[in-house]
Design a protein around this motif. Sequence first.
Motif, PDB file in Angstrom:
ATOM      1  N   GLY A  20       0.804  -1.220   0.000  1.00 29.88           N
ATOM      2  CA  GLY A  20       0.000   0.000   0.000  1.00 29.88           C
ATOM      3  C   GLY A  20       0.833   1.264   0.000  1.00 29.88           C
ATOM      4  O   GLY A  20       0.362   2.332  -0.404  1.00 29.88           O
ATOM      5  N   ARG A  25      -3.574   3.012  -2.851  1.00 31.12           N
ATOM      6  CA  ARG A  25      -4.871   2.820  -3.525  1.00 31.12           C
ATOM      7  C   ARG A  25      -5.329   4.110  -4.201  1.00 31.12           C
ATOM      8  O   ARG A  25      -5.859   4.091  -5.291  1.00 31.12           O
ATOM      9  N   ASN A  26      -5.133   5.225  -3.533  1.00 30.34           N
ATOM     10  CA  ASN A  26      -5.486   6.529  -4.100  1.00 30.34           C
ATOM     11  C   ASN A  26      -4.320   6.962  -4.985  1.00 30.34           C
ATOM     12  O   ASN A  26      -3.221   7.214  -4.503  1.00 30.34           O
TER      13      ASN A  26
END
Length: 189
Positions: A20, A25-26
């Motif tokens: 991550g 994710r963004n």
Amino acid sequence: MFVLTHNQNCMNEFKKAWKGFHKPRNEATPPTASLLFLDVKIPKGLDGRSTAIVEMSKLLREDESEYHYLVDHVLKFNASADPDYEYAYMMPNVLRRVLDVFLAFRCPGSAGFASKMGQLRKDHATLDGERLAALERLVQLESHSDNIDDLIGFSSMTLEESKAATAALIAMMEAVDPTHLAGLQRLCR
């Protein structure tokens, strides 16, 4: 923080924990971790090995096994006509490791290498015995270190023997499990 390891299981735990941070994710969030590895090769025109820190191959980064990454090297080595292939020095060991994994899945159980190769011969009578002998020689040379020089030096296999063993491994995989090989070829493009 830097974490260096040769242990696949350790690396997998760090990859899971940092995935991550490496690829948030963004998409607007910048990455705060890098997954890198030491790329060792013998560049054309040089006599010795060269090491560089590079972005980890997607085939290592995305999988918990190094199998796909190693098969990628096998396929590239087989396709290369260059006698100065940058990773040629490591191919005997790579071939042995790919063969070990392939046999573990094609011939499940605790039987040794010779038994698994015998099973393949029995199940696939069209396999070329001479080529299988090249694979057996590969395993014998690369699996048993008699002294420390075997661990720190180059393989005793010649480039031609490595090329022949590579062709034999791919031909055997094609005969035994063409769907598996085709999937690997798609993945490794």
